[in-house]
Scaffold this active site. Structure first.
Site, PDB file in Angstrom:
ATOM      1  N   GLU A 169     -48.358  27.764  -0.126  1.00 61.74           N
ATOM      2  CA  GLU A 169     -47.194  27.672   0.463  1.00 61.74           C
ATOM      3  C   GLU A 169     -46.588  26.372   0.050  1.00 61.74           C
ATOM      4  O   GLU A 169     -45.367  26.226   0.192  1.00 61.74           O
ATOM      5  CB  GLU A 169     -47.569  27.483   1.984  1.00 61.74           C
ATOM      6  CG  GLU A 169     -46.649  27.224   2.889  1.00 61.74           C
ATOM      7  CD  GLU A 169     -46.393  28.250   3.908  1.00 61.74           C
ATOM      8  OE1 GLU A 169     -46.996  29.331   3.836  1.00 61.74           O
ATOM      9  OE2 GLU A 169     -45.504  27.989   4.746  1.00 61.74           O
ATOM     10  N   ASP A 170     -47.243  25.177  -0.203  1.00 57.90           N
ATOM     11  CA  ASP A 170     -46.814  23.802  -0.218  1.00 57.90           C
ATOM     12  C   ASP A 170     -46.772  23.322  -1.547  1.00 57.90           C
ATOM     13  O   ASP A 170     -46.357  22.181  -1.607  1.00 57.90           O
ATOM     14  CB  ASP A 170     -47.415  22.677   0.643  1.00 57.90           C
ATOM     15  CG  ASP A 170     -47.354  23.184   2.178  1.00 57.90           C
ATOM     16  OD1 ASP A 170     -46.650  24.117   2.556  1.00 57.90           O
ATOM     17  OD2 ASP A 170     -48.162  22.909   3.115  1.00 57.90           O
TER      18      ASP A 170
END
Ligand code: MN
Length: 483
Positions: free
Chosen positions: A81-82
């Site tokens: 996600e990051d």
């Protein structure tokens, strides 16, 4: 930056045993990958992201005795996600299982409590359905556990939303998974931020008793040791326990804020080797301290529905304060503390693998009393739960839980009967659909209403939920005869 060998050493300390070569290989690769991709990222408090969040989350996973692949997934839980890490790279380095779990945790970040308590049960189901696997749920709980312990660095509004969400969703799910200890940890961390006034009132009410309680259990703890050695011939594990502040609050609410009704603010726990020793310890304790008969519970002979086993007795401490003493075996303790997660890991430890692997499913489905194989469990659960439920969203982000095949009209009635009665159609993911159109999971449904619409007989063909049916029948019945 935490070096890999220090990380391994801490993990071994937490687990109480050395890591196997196989575990070190997997964890080493996950560690290097996470360190590389999170490099340069920091948290709200300025800490390095990997050291300050990913590693602590993996320690949490180790604390509840989960296997190495879950610890590896914890190290990487935010990486898809990051960071710029791709699924493909993750798959080639860490394999299918870790990738599946990281993927699952990433999907779960979409599930958010928006402040509407009416739909909170649907949100819990949506959470489980999105996770698809209990390991993903457990990882998310360990992630949240760490986030809550560093909540003070976030802006106030975000803090409150996350804290409430943790009590309503995460702690609830932990408790359903019979992870009572984790559930109470989450609630206690979140409580001051979620409901600051209630927290202050609770602390004011129980504060003095908690302080007294600490000194009382200290002296009972000292007295209990020689009694235990006398009775058992060895020194058992004895823990002091202060009751969770949030659960004290819930009890105070039920008891009209009468603090004398809250018996188990402080407790002692004796962990012995056998079931027979549990009862022997109970006798020895009762001959030293006077028990309150009504508070004696034998959850060994009669386990709680979730499988919890222990003897509970509440005794007069001689100071005006009652103290609860819990007595259980090591195996009962492990299962009580770590719940469904423990079922497989304890069985693994005692070398009985397959049998308990899917015991967690008991908690999610009501299949407990039927003798099904693990494969049958999965099948039943998938068809009963994941495949036959739809989780559609209102434009506000509230989750509406419907059976598969449900229509726009079912959705409208599930939101509110007034919306159902006036439903004309709906924008489903931005496209206009008639009331009989089927709704899919994860669709955003914005119901269009008109005051000129009235329920008709024909509507009964457009719906499949009994809820919508009863509302339509009610509307038809109460409507004045047309013409
Ligand atoms: Mn995280």
């Amino acid at each position: 930056m935490i070096p890999l060998d220090t990380y391994f050493k801490t993990l071994a300390d937490i687990r109480g045993e050395e890591l196997s070569a196989e575990d070190e290989e997997l964890l080493g690769m996950a560690f290097e990958l996470g360190r590389k991709y999170h490099a340069g990222q920091t948290r709200a408090n300025g800490d390095d992201y990997f050291d300050g969040h990913c590693i602590p989350v993996s320690y949490n996973v180790a604390k509840i005795q989960m296997p190495a692949d879950m610890i590896a997934a914890a190290l990487l839980h935010d990486s898809l996600e990051d960071t710029t890490l791709t699924r493909k790279t993750l798959l080639s380095v860490c394999g299918k299982d870790v990738t599946f779990m990281v993927d699952g945790v990433s999907k779960l970040s979409k599930v958010k409590y928006q402040g509407n308590d009416r739909h909170v049960e649907s949100l819990r189901k949506f959470f489980v359905a999105t996770a698809k696997d209990v390991r993903v749920v457990i990882l998310k709980l360990c992630d949240r556990w760490h986030n809550l312990s560093t909540l003070e660095f976030l802006p106030e509004q975000k803090r409150e939303r996350i804290a409430k969400e943790s009590i309503l969703i995460h702690a609830q799910l932990a408790s359903r998974l019979n992870m009572g200890q984790l559930s109470s940890t989450l609630k206690d961390l979140a409580f001051p931020y979620a409901y600051p006034e209630s927290y202050a009132k609770t602390m004011k009410t129980i504060g003095p008793r908690l302080a007294l309680g600490e000194s009382v259990i200290d002296s009972m703890f000292d007295a209990l040791h020689p009694i235990a050695i006398d009775t058992l011939g060895y020194e058992p594990q004895i823990d002091k326990r202060l009751k969770g502040v949030y659960s004290a609050y819930k009890k105070l609410l039920r008891k009209n804020w009468s603090v004398s009704e809250v018996y188990d603010l402080v407790a002692l726990r004796v962990v012995v080797n056998s079931r027979e020793e549990c009862y022997r310890m109970l006798g020895a304790i009762h001959s030293k301290w006077h028990p309150l008969p009504a508070r004696l519970k034998d959850y060994i002979a009669l386990p709680k529905p979730n499988g919890y086993q222990s003897l509970h007795t509440t005794v007069m401490s001689g100071t005006g304060l009652m103290v609860e003493i819990q007595i259980r075996t090591k195996e009962m303790h492990f299962v009580n503390e770590y719940g469904v997660a423990a079922h497989h890991s304890y069985k693994d430890r005692i070398g009985d693998d397959k049998q308990g692997t899917f015991a967690w499913m008991d908690q999610l489905s009501a299949l407990k009393d039927r003798q099904l194989s693990p494969e049958e469990y999965i099948h039943e659960l998938e068809s009963d739960f994941f495949e036959t439920r739809i989780f559609a969203l209102t434009p506000m982000g509230d989750v509406i839980d419907l059976p598969s095949g449900a229509t726009v009209l079912d959705f409208a009635y599930a939101v509110h009967s007034d919306i159902g009665n006036k439903a004309k159609g709906a924008y489903v993911n931005g496209r206009y659909k008639p009331i009989y159109a089927k709704v899919n999971s994860e669709s955003v449904v914005d119901v269009v209403t008109s005051t000129r619409v009235m329920p008709s007989e024909k509507w009964l063909d457009y719906i499949m939920t009994s809820h919508a049916k009863s509302k339509i029948l009610k509307a038809l019945h109460h409507e004045p005869e047309a013409r």
